[in-house]
Motif scaffolding. Structure first.
Motif, PDB file in Angstrom:
ATOM      1  N   ARG A 143       1.202  -1.378  -0.271  1.00 32.00           N
ATOM      2  CA  ARG A 143       0.356  -0.144   0.009  1.00 32.00           C
ATOM      3  C   ARG A 143       0.600   0.993  -0.208  1.00 32.00           C
ATOM      4  O   ARG A 143       1.437   1.787   1.028  1.00 32.00           O
ATOM      5  CB  ARG A 143      -0.618  -0.011   0.985  1.00 32.00           C
ATOM      6  CG  ARG A 143      -1.746  -1.046   1.134  1.00 32.00           C
ATOM      7  CD  ARG A 143      -3.052  -0.694   2.393  1.00 32.00           C
ATOM      8  NE  ARG A 143      -3.928  -1.566   2.255  1.00 32.00           N
ATOM      9  CZ  ARG A 143      -5.340  -1.471   1.233  1.00 32.00           C
ATOM     10  NH1 ARG A 143      -5.684  -0.635   1.553  1.00 32.00           N
ATOM     11  NH2 ARG A 143      -6.129  -2.249   1.782  1.00 32.00           N
ATOM     12  N   ASP A 145       0.891   5.634  -0.717  1.00 38.70           N
ATOM     13  CA  ASP A 145       0.235   6.226   0.327  1.00 38.70           C
ATOM     14  C   ASP A 145       0.535   7.786  -1.357  1.00 38.70           C
ATOM     15  O   ASP A 145       1.757   7.885  -1.324  1.00 38.70           O
ATOM     16  CB  ASP A 145       0.521   7.330   1.113  1.00 38.70           C
ATOM     17  CG  ASP A 145      -0.310   8.720   1.903  1.00 38.70           C
ATOM     18  OD1 ASP A 145      -0.669   9.374   1.238  1.00 38.70           O
ATOM     19  OD2 ASP A 145      -0.465   8.563   2.742  1.00 38.70           O
ATOM     20  N   GLU A 170      -7.308   3.231  -3.821  1.00 35.91           N
ATOM     21  CA  GLU A 170      -8.777   3.891  -2.760  1.00 35.91           C
ATOM     22  C   GLU A 170      -8.196   4.489  -2.036  1.00 35.91           C
ATOM     23  O   GLU A 170      -7.289   4.494  -1.139  1.00 35.91           O
ATOM     24  CB  GLU A 170      -8.659   2.008  -1.493  1.00 35.91           C
ATOM     25  CG  GLU A 170      -9.548   1.089  -2.874  1.00 35.91           C
ATOM     26  CD  GLU A 170      -9.860   0.199  -2.098  1.00 35.91           C
ATOM     27  OE1 GLU A 170      -9.140  -0.327  -0.868  1.00 35.91           O
ATOM     28  OE2 GLU A 170      -9.785  -0.803  -2.574  1.00 35.91           O
ATOM     29  N   ASN A 171      -8.920   5.642  -2.116  1.00 33.71           N
ATOM     30  CA  ASN A 171      -8.456   7.270  -1.315  1.00 33.71           C
ATOM     31  C   ASN A 171      -6.947   7.197  -0.750  1.00 33.71           C
ATOM     32  O   ASN A 171      -6.553   7.577   0.116  1.00 33.71           O
ATOM     33  CB  ASN A 171      -8.391   6.067   0.773  1.00 33.71           C
ATOM     34  CG  ASN A 171     -10.582   5.742   0.837  1.00 33.71           C
ATOM     35  OD1 ASN A 171     -11.133   6.751   0.095  1.00 33.71           O
ATOM     36  ND2 ASN A 171     -10.320   5.220   1.533  1.00 33.71           N
ATOM     37  N   ASN A 172      -6.737   7.684  -2.430  1.00 33.06           N
ATOM     38  CA  ASN A 172      -5.199   7.710  -2.816  1.00 33.06           C
ATOM     39  C   ASN A 172      -4.491   7.541  -2.425  1.00 33.06           C
ATOM     40  O   ASN A 172      -2.972   7.535  -1.745  1.00 33.06           O
ATOM     41  CB  ASN A 172      -5.063   9.474  -2.130  1.00 33.06           C
ATOM     42  CG  ASN A 172      -4.133  10.309  -2.475  1.00 33.06           C
ATOM     43  OD1 ASN A 172      -4.271  10.332  -4.441  1.00 33.06           O
ATOM     44  ND2 ASN A 172      -3.500  11.068  -2.233  1.00 33.06           N
ATOM     45  N   VAL A 173      -4.386   5.715  -2.267  1.00 28.09           N
ATOM     46  CA  VAL A 173      -3.088   5.135  -1.797  1.00 28.09           C
ATOM     47  C   VAL A 173      -3.688   3.789  -3.211  1.00 28.09           C
ATOM     48  O   VAL A 173      -4.670   3.278  -3.585  1.00 28.09           O
ATOM     49  CB  VAL A 173      -4.267   3.922   0.088  1.00 28.09           C
ATOM     50  CG1 VAL A 173      -3.383   2.989  -0.114  1.00 28.09           C
ATOM     51  CG2 VAL A 173      -3.780   4.891   1.257  1.00 28.09           C
ATOM     52  N   GLU A 174      -2.742   3.815  -3.672  1.00 26.29           N
ATOM     53  CA  GLU A 174      -2.025   2.798  -4.245  1.00 26.29           C
ATOM     54  C   GLU A 174      -1.925   1.173  -3.732  1.00 26.29           C
ATOM     55  O   GLU A 174      -1.105   1.064  -2.978  1.00 26.29           O
ATOM     56  CB  GLU A 174      -1.078   2.853  -5.989  1.00 26.29           C
ATOM     57  CG  GLU A 174      -1.053   1.607  -6.140  1.00 26.29           C
ATOM     58  CD  GLU A 174       0.614   1.967  -7.375  1.00 26.29           C
ATOM     59  OE1 GLU A 174       0.208   2.131  -8.871  1.00 26.29           O
ATOM     60  OE2 GLU A 174       1.552   2.432  -6.091  1.00 26.29           O
TER      61      GLU A 174
END
Length: 260
Positions: A143, A145, A170-174
């Motif tokens: 994950r 950020d 998801e939510n600016n997390v790759e």
């Protein structure tokens, strides 16, 4: 067609095939070393695992891979044919060996090639075959950020046996989920016998390339008073020194640093 067949069945034709496949394999090891240097990234295997996944799921690379396998087989078979033919042409050795300008590596290409072939079989069985067929190989989830660039990793358990990899945001997390080949690298290089064999094989690669790279250019007729010294320098310092040392450094580093 018969003339082409006759050409490639001749001694010169066999050497030509050896030269062409050899130079192709030289190109491959440059790319292979470049990818494997990701093992030194200190990123919990993220870069290396993504690289391994790319190699096995990008169609053009897969096509090149099969050409590579064919080149290895052809190179080994023709090397065996030439070696056997040379020995048959002089079945009885000289009572007094004449002085020769041939280097040690040129005289022992058969031995060096045999060591390398054994290494390739073991190496591909341990990594390539397991990556494609070992159902017990685990997965990692990374994950990242996207705001800070910080990456965390954890074990991932697929919900389906057919799962190979995935990339999502998801939510600016790759979120990247891939097979953990890096764990296999750590395991294999934790065994001293494997590390020693790997280093010996890279020594064989060094001497093999020291003669083979220069010989390929001579076979192809690419010999020139101005450029031949450059070819010799590249063959000696880049292919026979830098590349083998780069490969040999990996198992040594993982055995003494990562394992410790």
């Amino acid at each position: 067609m018969s003339e082409i067949k006759q050409t490639f069945n001749s001694s010169l034709g066999k050497k030509l095939i050896m030269a062409l496949t050899g130079l192709f394999l030289c190109t491959f090891i440059i790319v292979h070393l470049g990818g494997n240097l990701l093992l030194f990234s200190n990123d919990n295997g993220f870069g290396f695992n993504v690289y391994a996944n790319f190699l096995t799921h990008f169609a053009p690379i897969e096509v090149i891979a099969y050409i590579l396998y064919l080149s290895i087989v052809v190179h080994a078979v023709y090397a065996l044919i030439i070696t056997v033919k040379n020995r048959k042409s002089r079945p009885v050795g000289y009572a007094i060996q004449p002085k020769s300008d041939a280097t040690w590596s040129s005289k022992n290409m058969g031995l060096l090639g045999s060591i390398l072939l054994l290494f390739i079989v073991i190496h591909m069985g341990d990594f390539w075959f397991r990556y494609h067929n070992d159902k017990q190989m685990g997965f990692k989830e990374y994950r990242t950020d996207l705001a800070t660039g910080k990456t965390t990793e954890s074990v991932y358990t697929p919900v389906s046996e057919d799962f190979n990899h995935s990339v999502s945001v998801e939510n600016n997390v790759e979120i990247v989920r891939v097979k953990d080949l890096h764990a296999r690298v750590v395991f294999s290089f934790s065994h001293l016998w494997y590390v020693v064999f790997y280093v010996i094989a890279m020594g064989a690669l060094s001497f093999h390339l020291l003669h083979g790279f220069q010989s390929a250019f001579r076979t192809l007729g690419w010999v020139h008073r101005k450029y031949t010294p450059i070819v010799y320098a590249i063959g000696t310092w880049f292919f026979a020194v830098i590349i083998p040392l780069g490969f040999a450094a990996m198992p040594v580093y993982y055995y003494f640093v990562v394992k410790g």
